[in-house]
Write a protein that holds these residues in place. Structure first.
Motif, mmCIF file in Angstrom:
data_model
loop_
_atom_site.group_PDB
_atom_site.id
_atom_site.type_symbol
_atom_site.label_atom_id
_atom_site.label_comp_id
_atom_site.label_asym_id
_atom_site.label_seq_id
_atom_site.Cartn_x
_atom_site.Cartn_y
_atom_site.Cartn_z
ATOM 1 N N GLU A 181 0.825 -1.214 0.000
ATOM 2 C CA GLU A 181 0.000 0.000 0.000
ATOM 3 C C GLU A 181 0.856 1.258 0.000
ATOM 4 O O GLU A 181 0.537 2.237 -0.696
ATOM 5 C CB GLU A 181 -0.926 -0.014 1.215
ATOM 6 C CG GLU A 181 -2.016 -1.075 1.113
ATOM 7 C CD GLU A 181 -2.895 -1.162 2.342
ATOM 8 O OE1 GLU A 181 -3.916 -1.879 2.290
ATOM 9 O OE2 GLU A 181 -2.571 -0.499 3.351
ATOM 10 N N ILE A 182 1.932 1.249 0.742
ATOM 11 C CA ILE A 182 2.827 2.416 0.756
ATOM 12 C C ILE A 182 3.452 2.615 -0.623
ATOM 13 O O ILE A 182 3.585 3.752 -1.103
ATOM 14 C CB ILE A 182 3.909 2.243 1.833
ATOM 15 C CG1 ILE A 182 3.270 2.326 3.228
ATOM 16 C CG2 ILE A 182 4.995 3.301 1.689
ATOM 17 C CD1 ILE A 182 4.202 1.973 4.357
ATOM 18 N N LEU A 183 3.804 1.517 -1.292
ATOM 19 C CA LEU A 183 4.364 1.610 -2.639
ATOM 20 C C LEU A 183 3.369 2.231 -3.614
ATOM 21 O O LEU A 183 3.745 3.000 -4.501
ATOM 22 C CB LEU A 183 4.765 0.214 -3.136
ATOM 23 C CG LEU A 183 6.108 -0.319 -2.656
ATOM 24 C CD1 LEU A 183 6.248 -1.776 -3.034
ATOM 25 C CD2 LEU A 183 7.240 0.491 -3.269
ATOM 26 N N VAL A 184 2.110 1.880 -3.475
ATOM 27 C CA VAL A 184 1.089 2.423 -4.361
ATOM 28 C C VAL A 184 0.821 3.895 -4.057
ATOM 29 O O VAL A 184 0.611 4.705 -4.966
ATOM 30 C CB VAL A 184 -0.217 1.603 -4.237
ATOM 31 C CG1 VAL A 184 -1.356 2.271 -4.989
ATOM 32 C CG2 VAL A 184 -0.005 0.188 -4.762
ATOM 33 N N LEU A 185 0.860 4.264 -2.782
ATOM 34 C CA LEU A 185 0.505 5.626 -2.372
ATOM 35 C C LEU A 185 1.648 6.629 -2.526
ATOM 36 O O LEU A 185 1.406 7.811 -2.804
ATOM 37 C CB LEU A 185 0.043 5.618 -0.908
ATOM 38 C CG LEU A 185 -1.238 4.841 -0.596
ATOM 39 C CD1 LEU A 185 -1.433 4.736 0.913
ATOM 40 C CD2 LEU A 185 -2.442 5.526 -1.234
#
Length: 627
Positions: A349-353
């Motif tokens: 999720e951090i990679l996407v955000l």
């Protein structure tokens, strides 16, 4: 049962919705028309309007971005020429959805010559491609993060007013948005080779090199995983895997760049690098600032208009994750969640955000701001909203469990309740977004309506143009930036500019040599500059115009209220008289209250929503009757 995979029930609904609404959205950016639709029209028909960015001495735009759409258009032309003419009439009825362009007349033109129909098919194709990328990332979220997160992301994405007009826009920013979705979908599935490939395609072939910041985390994560330090393999550094990733990336980059440069060599007639040229132009002081400077509030207003609550929740997502992880570190006994599955989910999720915040750090400081610059982060905002919603409900659940005592074995029931609760919380935002999209269509579709109307009648009531015959000018003054493209002009018709209050540089007609260096010395070639200085050779006189299009107030109490084109027609001393041929309503934003201007509110519109008229005028010698 409810899958976003292609062929699943939800995917069919998404495709039908996106393709069905593709041609309802007005064109909101003149750059889309003059920098992309017009070069495409030149590729297909040999005519169109050329901007200075395509001038050989500047070469800021790559034809490699236009070429794939040219191939799609040629395929559609072949298909329309092969199918029965009645098919074109039915297709016009489905795609154009315009009461002002009689489909019976459109059928008489012949489907293969129906340029507005081809334009609508191309917009539908862009919407389909955008929907494919949308379904790809939704499916990846569903499989790797959870169905609830996918459903929340979907309702934000499908109803957002921003996606209503960004999905089918023929703009680099829209294409970057699409390619980012495909890259992120592959990243979520641990398919790092394709994740990097889509990123390279966005950076090298679209003509927008600044978007590289959106894919930096993709590349670093792929190297981290390949190194073996990201888990598995005894955490031994694997140099061979890292080298393999780097070599594969370099090979893909070389192939893409070679194809791009070969394409630009063909159209410019020499070796050029538009990617480098546009980077240098925007990096130097005063480049893009020539086209307007806006305050920071410009982006805030646009995000609230296009996403309302979603824009706020989306940006709160990364702080929400980091706050929860910090709390778990300090209270590991009460806040469970440090297992391997949760850590992997958080990392994904951090990679996407992360790219959203990196992108905003790039565009926010720039004085020149445009709505399309935000397109690449639209899908991240939708996913971020789902993340914030989950974190909020999770926190509420923990607080309630602490106060009342938690019960085990109710995880599935809680998940269903959370899904329904999240959908209920997002519903008001979705309704507001839908009302915004309806307002965009009802308030601002007049230019597409009037030009579709003009093409249908002009193409069937004027004689076929002969080679070398005189060009028929369809003229406009201050409304030049709402021209929907030459796809709405019959053969031997050309857009003409009447002098207006606008004092910047306007496009000029393409010469037969296009963007080749020899075009600078061809007959009729005008001057180009990179300082947005007005070039007087762009203008025509009212006597040269056969048709005029202008936005006219319903009431003109003062002389200052009379539009420029109306003044030109009143002063026209050439033979023939001007008469109004067609008219459509266009929102009078200055006279309409903000709420009714922003949203389509069925109740209470009478007496509050004010309109102007978007008019088409013709001379009585133009061989076209009022319609």
């Amino acid at each position: 049962m409810f899958s976003y995979q292609f062929g699943g029930s939800l995917s069919i609904l998404c495709i039908a919705f996106r393709v069905g609404t593709a041609n309802l959205a007005p064109i909101t950016d003149c750059d889309e028309v003059f920098n992309y639709w017009e070069p495409l029209h030149f590729m297909l028909y040999g005519t169109g309007m050329q901007t200075w960015e395509y001038a050989p001495q500047y070469a800021l735009r790559t034809y490699a971005y236009i070429l794939p759409m040219g191939a799609v258009a040629k395929s559609f032309q072949f298909l329309l020429g092969w199918l029965p003419s009645s098919f074109g009439e039915h297709l016009s009825s489905m795609l154009l959805m315009s009461s002002s362009a009689p489909n019976a007349i459109m059928g008489k033109i012949g489907a293969s010559q129906n340029k507005p129909l081809l334009f609508a098919m191309l917009r539908s194709f862009l919407a389909l491609f955008s929907c494919y990328s949308e379904l790809s990332i939704l499916s990846a979220i569903q499989d790797n993060i959870g169905p609830t997160m996918a459903h929340w992301t979907a309702i934000c994405s499908l109803t957002a007013a921003g996606n209503f007009h960004a999905g089918q826009a023929f703009l680099p920013s829209s294409s970057v948005m699409i390619l980012w979705r495909l890259s992120a979908a592959n990243q979520l599935r641990d398919n790092h080779a394709f994740a990097i490939f889509w990123g390279l395609l966005a950076v090298l072939s679209v003509g927008w090199p600044f978007c590289a910041v959106l894919f930096l985390s993709t590349g670093f994560w792929a190297l981290w995983k390949a190194s073996g330090l990201g888990g598995g393999g005894g955490r031994r550094f694997r140099l061979d895997s890292v080298v393999r990733v780097l070599l594969r990336t370099a090979l893909h980059a070389i192939i893409i760049q070679a194809l791009v440069m070969a394409t630009d060599y063909y159209f410019y007639g020499r070796m050029v690098s538009p990617i480098w040229n546009i980077f240098v132009y925007n990096a130097r002081s005063g480049g893009d600032e020539l086209y307007g400077v806006e305050p920071l509030s410009y982006y805030i207003k646009n995000l609230l208009l296009n996403f309302n609550l979603v824009s706020l929740l989306g940006f709160a997502s990364l702080p929400a994750i980091l706050s929860r992880k910090l709390a778990e570190r300090f209270y590991p006994d009460r806040l469970q969640g440090n297992d391997d599955k949760s850590i992997k989910r958080d990392n994904l999720e951090i990679l996407v955000l992360a790219p959203m915040y990196a992108w905003m750090a790039i565009v926010l400081p720039r004085p020149h701001k445009e709505e399309r610059f935000l397109f690449p982060i639209y899908p991240i905002l939708c996913f971020g909203t789902a993340v914030t919603l989950r974190e909020t409900l999770h926190l509420c659940s923990k607080v309630l469990s602490f106060l009342r005592g938690s019960k085990e074995g109710m995880q599935n029931q809680r998940r269903d309740v959370n899904l329904l609760l999240g959908l209920a919380l997002l519903s008001p935002s979705a309704v507001i977004s839908i009302l915004r999209s309806i307002a965009l269509h009802h308030h601002y579709s007049a230019p597409l309506e009037i030009y579709s109307n003009f093409f249908a009648h002009a193409a069937t009531t004027t004689s076929p143009a002969l080679p070398g015959s005189e060009t028929t000018h369809v003229c406009t003054a201050g409304e030049w930036y709402r021209f929907p493209s030459s796809f709405f002009l019959p053969p031997n018709h050309q857009l003409g500019f009447l002098k207006s209050s606008f004092a910047g540089q306007l496009p000029q007609p393409y010469s037969t040599l296009g963007s080749k260096w020899e075009s600078l010395s061809s007959d009729g070639a005008g001057n180009f500059n990179d300082a947005n200085k007005e070039e007087m050779d762009r203008y025509v006189n009212i006597e040269q115009c056969s048709f005029v299009i202008e936005l006219v107030p319903l009431e003109m109490e003062n002389v200052s209220d009379v539009p420029e084109c109306v003044q030109y027609m009143e002063s026209d001393s050439s033979p023939g008289s001007w008469k109004k041929l067609a008219s459509h309503y266009y929102l009078d934003a200055d006279s309409t209250p903000a709420l009714h201007r922003i949203l389509y509110l069925p109740l209470g519109r009478n007496g509050k929503v004010a309109f102007k008229t978007y008019n088409l005028y013709g001379k009585d010698s133009s061989r076209i009757e009022a319609f």
